[in-house]
Design an enzyme around this catalytic site. Structure first.
Site, PDB file in Angstrom:
ATOM      1  N   CYS A  70      -4.198 -11.673 -39.296  1.00 50.45           N
ATOM      2  CA  CYS A  70      -3.306 -10.261 -39.090  1.00 50.45           C
ATOM      3  C   CYS A  70      -3.740  -9.434 -37.937  1.00 50.45           C
ATOM      4  O   CYS A  70      -3.077  -9.275 -37.166  1.00 50.45           O
ATOM      5  CB  CYS A  70      -3.603  -9.532 -40.308  1.00 50.45           C
ATOM      6  SG  CYS A  70      -2.238  -8.163 -40.233  1.00 50.45           S
ATOM      7  N   CYS A 115       0.000  -9.890 -37.612  1.00 51.29           N
ATOM      8  CA  CYS A 115       0.749  -8.721 -37.556  1.00 51.29           C
ATOM      9  C   CYS A 115       0.609  -7.885 -36.694  1.00 51.29           C
ATOM     10  O   CYS A 115       1.662  -7.119 -35.927  1.00 51.29           O
ATOM     11  CB  CYS A 115       0.474  -8.151 -39.038  1.00 51.29           C
ATOM     12  SG  CYS A 115      -0.047  -9.233 -40.412  1.00 51.29           S
ATOM     13  N   GLU A 124      10.682 -14.158 -35.557  1.00 54.81           N
ATOM     14  CA  GLU A 124      10.219 -13.037 -34.777  1.00 54.81           C
ATOM     15  C   GLU A 124       9.789 -13.433 -33.453  1.00 54.81           C
ATOM     16  O   GLU A 124      10.327 -12.856 -32.401  1.00 54.81           O
ATOM     17  CB  GLU A 124       9.219 -12.784 -35.686  1.00 54.81           C
ATOM     18  CG  GLU A 124       9.381 -11.821 -36.974  1.00 54.81           C
ATOM     19  CD  GLU A 124       8.369 -11.592 -37.614  1.00 54.81           C
ATOM     20  OE1 GLU A 124       8.331 -10.676 -38.566  1.00 54.81           O
ATOM     21  OE2 GLU A 124       7.046 -12.113 -37.616  1.00 54.81           O
ATOM     22  N   HIS A 174      22.074  12.857 -44.947  1.00 55.68           N
ATOM     23  CA  HIS A 174      23.326  12.673 -44.072  1.00 55.68           C
ATOM     24  C   HIS A 174      22.998  13.291 -42.738  1.00 55.68           C
ATOM     25  O   HIS A 174      22.590  14.591 -42.706  1.00 55.68           O
ATOM     26  CB  HIS A 174      24.443  13.028 -44.651  1.00 55.68           C
ATOM     27  CG  HIS A 174      25.959  12.736 -43.678  1.00 55.68           C
ATOM     28  ND1 HIS A 174      26.441  11.572 -43.779  1.00 55.68           N
ATOM     29  CD2 HIS A 174      26.676  13.803 -43.149  1.00 55.68           C
ATOM     30  CE1 HIS A 174      27.312  11.532 -42.798  1.00 55.68           C
ATOM     31  NE2 HIS A 174      27.421  13.019 -42.595  1.00 55.68           N
ATOM     32  N   GLU A 199      21.177   6.270 -46.212  1.00 57.46           N
ATOM     33  CA  GLU A 199      22.061   7.146 -47.358  1.00 57.46           C
ATOM     34  C   GLU A 199      22.957   6.029 -48.211  1.00 57.46           C
ATOM     35  O   GLU A 199      23.443   6.203 -49.222  1.00 57.46           O
ATOM     36  CB  GLU A 199      22.828   8.365 -46.762  1.00 57.46           C
ATOM     37  CG  GLU A 199      23.983   7.792 -45.798  1.00 57.46           C
ATOM     38  CD  GLU A 199      24.779   9.270 -45.607  1.00 57.46           C
ATOM     39  OE1 GLU A 199      25.191   9.982 -46.470  1.00 57.46           O
ATOM     40  OE2 GLU A 199      24.888   9.223 -44.345  1.00 57.46           O
TER      41      GLU A 199
END
Length: 450
Positions: free
Chosen positions: A42, A47, A180, A439, A444
């Site tokens: 990682c 990562c 990726e 909002h 949302e």
């Protein structure tokens, strides 16, 4: 019997270090063996350096988008060597931090390859140590499959050490690592072709998510070749030639500077560990453990990628801490593998938690109801782009429980992390509906889908 250590850990990756430190908090005397850099895959080859490269690859889009908001156009050039140096310097810094954390926890680090002599003895270099409990946390490594000319390819680990940016590159494999890196290299200006054997990238993820990401990658200029049956690699004066055959007969050749085997599988690092000197069992090269991470050898445990359960850094860390809490802290607990969120740092970004639509239908049948939305986020209106965000909820109609949430779009990982808490707690669709949305935001939409 008196041992040198209460716990000895073989492997100082994220899982091993987390376990060692947690056990030391309970006053255990802990030692760790590591022949490579601290932090494991990682920190050193996964990562962390990968995400830093993701950030770098996003800037060209931001420069372009700014013009829609009134900023003048600009010319900018990219310095591969400067970026790679900065990334590796950060990895060096993190290695130093890990060493300090282990020192502060009074965990002794032995530099060398750890090999089991018997169930309580580990040989590290030319030093032999004994321990009451042993934890194996040796991780995994990318594999090179049997492909003609495979010697001309590099693995995903090697990308961080490239001295020069490739002008043209092939990514072999359609998993999340390959996808990726395809997006990273494309964003940095490399001409990228991604080759997969499947009909779509990212097998195992929700189909709507897979379709959205693949189309988004194509829209950003990546050449994706699916349904490949045969791959052959050869090197000549023009460069490295990758020839693929698909649909039974059609052949296509791509000439590139570099071939990366980024997503053709990984295997646990279980070779040369001395497992034959113990009762530990393997299954397809992975260490077999029970729900408490215990092997068939009563005092030896294993966590992380070497068990090939769910190969994610946070999973290895939690498995290790659960083991330390149980064995040294008197707090018996096991790792829960349900509703583990994960992200795919492609362009567009994606994140997911819970069941896919296919998994839910297989388990619950007609009880499953899907809520889905696809829209252009406000950010892209002035930028003049047709970038889309897709969100999806998988719901059990009988109980109203949300079984899964999937998203493709900007900040998907940040948004799904919060949604994952709700799903882990058993939230219902009514709970989502009763939550007031923020909002204007993309997030949302998760509480307004009807």
């Amino acid at each position: 019997m008196t041992y040198d250590f209460d716990l000895f850990v073989i492997g100082a990756g994220s899982g091993g270090i987390a376990t060692a430190r947690r056990a030391a908090q309970y006053s255990a005397k802990v030692g760790v063996a590591e022949f490579d850099r601290l932090g494991g895959t990682c920190v050193n080859r996964g990562c962390v350096p990968k995400k830093l490269m993701v950030y770098a690859a996003n800037f060209p889009e931001l420069f372009t988008d700014a013009q829609g908001y009134g900023w003048s156009g600009m010319e900018s050039s990219f310095d591969w060597e400067k970026m790679i140096t900065a990334v590796n310097n950060e990895v060096d810094r993190l290695n130093g931090i890990y060493q300090k954390m282990l020192d502060n926890s009074k965990v002794e680090v032995l530099r060398g390859y750890g090999t089991l002599v018997d169930s309580h003895t580990v040989l590290v270099g030319d030093k032999q140590v004994t321990a009451d409990k042993i934890l194996i946390a040796v991780g995994g490594h990318p594999i090179k499959p049997n492909i003609l000319g495979i010697e001309h390819a590099i693995t995903s680990d090697d990308i961080f050490n490239l001295k020069k940016q490739p002008e043209r590159m092939v990514i072999l494999g359609g998993g999340y690592i390959g996808s990726e890196f395809a997006c990273i290299m494309n964003g940095l200006g490399t001409e990228v072709t991604q080759i997969t054997r499947s009909d779509m990238i990212l097998r195992g993820f929700d189909d709507d998510l897979r379709k959205e990401i693949q189309q988004g990658m194509i829209n950003h200029g990546i050449n994706v070749i699916n349904n490949v049956e045969l791959i052959a690699i050869e090197k000549d004066a023009e460069g490295i030639k990758v020839t693929v055959r698909k649909d039974g007969e059609t052949e296509e050749t791509v000439v590139v500077d570099v071939i990366s085997l980024a997503a053709l599988g990984r295997k646990p690092n279980t070779q040369n560990l001395g497992l034959e000197n113990t009762k530990i069992k393997l299954h397809d090269g992975s260490i077999v453990v029970n729900e408490y991470s215990r092997t068939d050898e009563e005092n030896i445990y294993a966590v992380g990628d070497c068990t090939n359960n769910i190969n994610l850094t946070p999973v290895a860390i939690n498995e290790g801490r659960a083991f330390a809490d149980t064995v040294f802290g008197g707090k018996s607990r096991t790792m829960s593998y349900e509703n583990i969120p994960t992200a795919i740092f492609t362009m567009p970004e994606a994140a997911t938690v819970g069941l896919t639509e296919a998994e839910a239908q297989e388990k619950y049948g007609d009880r499953v109801k899907i809520y889905r939305t696809r829209f252009r986020p406000m950010y892209y209106t002035l930028a003049g782009k047709e970038e889309k965000t897709m969100m999806k909820l998988v719901v059990d109609q009988n109980t109203d429980q949300v079984l899964g949430a999937h998203m493709v779009g900007t900040n998907a990982a940040e948004i799904i992390q919060g949604v994952a808490i709700a799903i882990k707690m058993g939230a219902t669709k009514a709970n989502f509906d009763a939550t007031v949305g923020i909002h204007p935001s993309s997030a949302e939409e998760f509480v307004t889908m009807r």
